[in-house]
Scaffold this active site. Structure first.
Site, mmCIF file in Angstrom:
data_model
loop_
_atom_site.group_PDB
_atom_site.id
_atom_site.type_symbol
_atom_site.label_atom_id
_atom_site.label_comp_id
_atom_site.label_asym_id
_atom_site.label_seq_id
_atom_site.Cartn_x
_atom_site.Cartn_y
_atom_site.Cartn_z
ATOM 1 N N ARG A 16 87.821 27.654 67.552
ATOM 2 C CA ARG A 16 86.705 26.844 68.057
ATOM 3 C C ARG A 16 85.473 27.697 68.330
ATOM 4 O O ARG A 16 84.393 27.467 67.803
ATOM 5 C CB ARG A 16 87.152 26.104 69.327
ATOM 6 C CG ARG A 16 86.206 24.995 69.778
ATOM 7 C CD ARG A 16 85.096 25.450 70.671
ATOM 8 N NE ARG A 16 85.554 26.137 71.874
ATOM 9 C CZ ARG A 16 84.741 26.733 72.737
ATOM 10 N NH1 ARG A 16 83.436 26.759 72.519
ATOM 11 N NH2 ARG A 16 85.228 27.347 73.791
ATOM 12 N N HIS A 217 86.827 33.189 81.589
ATOM 13 C CA HIS A 217 86.343 33.026 80.220
ATOM 14 C C HIS A 217 85.221 34.058 80.060
ATOM 15 O O HIS A 217 84.123 33.869 80.577
ATOM 16 C CB HIS A 217 85.823 31.591 80.033
ATOM 17 C CG HIS A 217 85.238 31.307 78.693
ATOM 18 N ND1 HIS A 217 85.929 30.635 77.709
ATOM 19 C CD2 HIS A 217 84.013 31.585 78.165
ATOM 20 C CE1 HIS A 217 85.148 30.506 76.641
ATOM 21 N NE2 HIS A 217 83.981 31.072 76.902
ATOM 22 N N HIS A 219 82.750 36.749 77.911
ATOM 23 C CA HIS A 219 82.096 37.108 76.650
ATOM 24 C C HIS A 219 81.811 38.610 76.619
ATOM 25 O O HIS A 219 81.725 39.261 77.652
ATOM 26 C CB HIS A 219 80.813 36.299 76.473
ATOM 27 C CG HIS A 219 81.070 34.900 76.003
ATOM 28 N ND1 HIS A 219 80.873 34.493 74.705
ATOM 29 C CD2 HIS A 219 81.543 33.816 76.663
ATOM 30 C CE1 HIS A 219 81.199 33.223 74.586
ATOM 31 N NE2 HIS A 219 81.609 32.779 75.766
ATOM 32 N N CYS A 250 78.275 31.559 72.089
ATOM 33 C CA CYS A 250 77.671 30.260 72.400
ATOM 34 C C CYS A 250 76.388 30.078 71.603
ATOM 35 O O CYS A 250 75.470 30.897 71.711
ATOM 36 C CB CYS A 250 77.370 30.162 73.895
ATOM 37 S SG CYS A 250 76.532 28.629 74.335
ATOM 38 N N ASN A 261 84.307 35.782 72.848
ATOM 39 C CA ASN A 261 85.084 36.095 74.047
ATOM 40 C C ASN A 261 85.688 37.482 73.946
ATOM 41 O O ASN A 261 85.677 38.104 72.887
ATOM 42 C CB ASN A 261 86.232 35.093 74.206
ATOM 43 C CG ASN A 261 85.770 33.758 74.719
ATOM 44 O OD1 ASN A 261 84.640 33.355 74.505
ATOM 45 N ND2 ASN A 261 86.654 33.057 75.392
#
Length: 319
Positions: A16, A217, A219, A250, A261
């Site tokens: 995703r 989460h 990055h 993103c 990530n």
């Protein structure tokens, strides 16, 4: 004193996170190929698509087709991402995903406006409507998430009290609907976090809400992903989102070359060397990372797929 967990839950989001930001079109077949290979690694949760406006995120135009074609493996949860009722209806309509609800807020109003075209007040009100929709479909809601929890490219550093207030808002909203949140996910959407800010935020959340499980989460835009994960581990965090080979980013974060990530195989390698269980087969995961790089057609930032695992090298040195 470190409070390392004995087992860490890894939530793979490469299909995703990665395919939503890649510039070149990636065929449905190749997306499914990666998902099916990730299913063989021992990962217990894989987020495979997002149900968003394809005009804004063209990489997800085939979301339903991807869900239709992949081969599910017993014991693996396959999830999708949605931001509104339309996305949720599409996700549940596939009939092939593990559906659970979440109360989702954003710590930066400027980013929220850019990402979802709504204010924080509107977002909170929308979450109440989403809860009603989840209840209508019999979907469990026991999780909350906060985007841009550590900082924002449009608003700057996010103060800790704001995050605590947002968590309280979520708990109050859940209580209004007879729900109880068990987990809170803190997302470093634009890679502002550092090990110190991770520890400061996690400590504050733990002190105020000791019964909540914390998930991170992270990055890796500034190379802090694995360091921030280690800082979270030191604070007892036992759940992390990650992406194979470091895929993703993103599309609305205004980064040059936004990184994905924290890299799954790099995180698994570190955890393995620390004696922390994940249930993941690192060697098979490295094959999946190599496949991911081949699919996108350019180098991906994961390090262990290049250096290899030490266990393999140790075994070679014994012969």
């Amino acid at each position: 004193m470190s409070d390392f967990p004995k087992f860490v839950q890894l939530n793979e989001e490469g299909p995703r996170e990665g395919f939503q930001i890649e510039k070149g079109p990636i065929s449905t077949e190749r997306k499914v190929e990666l998902i099916d290979m990730l299913s063989e690694t021992g990962l217990s949760q894989i987020q495979i698509v997002s149900f968003v406006n394809p005009k804004r995120v063209p990489g997800m135009v085939d979301a339903e087709e991807v869900v239709k074609r992949f081969t599910p493996k017993k014991g693996v949860r396959y999830t999708g991402l949605w931001l509104n009722d339309k996305g949720f209806e599409r996700a549940i309509g596939t009939g092939r995903l593990d559906i659970s609800g979440s109360i989702s807020l954003t710590a930066s109003e400027k980013f929220l406006q850019r990402n979802q075209q709504r204010s924080m007040a509107e977002n909170l009100a929308d979450q109440g409507k989403m809860i009603l929709l989840y209840k209508k479909h019999g979907v469990t809601v026991d999780r909350g998430s906060i985007m841009a929890a550590f900082g924002c490219n449009f608003e700057g550093d996010i103060p800790v009290p704001r995050i605590l207030d947002l968590i309280q808002n979520m708990l109050d909203l859940a209580e209004e609907h007879g729900l109880m949140l068990k987990t809170i996910s803190l997302a470093d959407t634009m890679a502002w976090a550092t090990p110190l800010s991770i520890k400061r935020m996690v400590a504050a959340v733990r002190e105020r809400f000791p019964n909540l499980r914390i998930s991170l989460h992270l990055h890796d835009t500034r190379g802090m992903g694995i360091a921030n994960a280690y800082a979270g581990l030191e604070m007892g965090v036992d759940s992390f989102d990650c992406t194979v080979a470091g895929l993703g980013g993103c599309p609305f974060a205004a980064h040059k070359g936004a990184a994905g990530n924290v890299c799954t195989e790099d995180l698994v390698f570190m955890l393995q060397e620390m004696g922390i269980e994940t249930g993941v087969n690192l060697e098979v995961l490295l094959e999946a990372a190599t496949l991911a790089e081949a699919i996108v057609g350019h180098p991906l930032p994961g390090s262990v797929k290049v250096g290899g695992s030490l266990n393999k090298l140790r075994a070679q040195l014994l012969h």
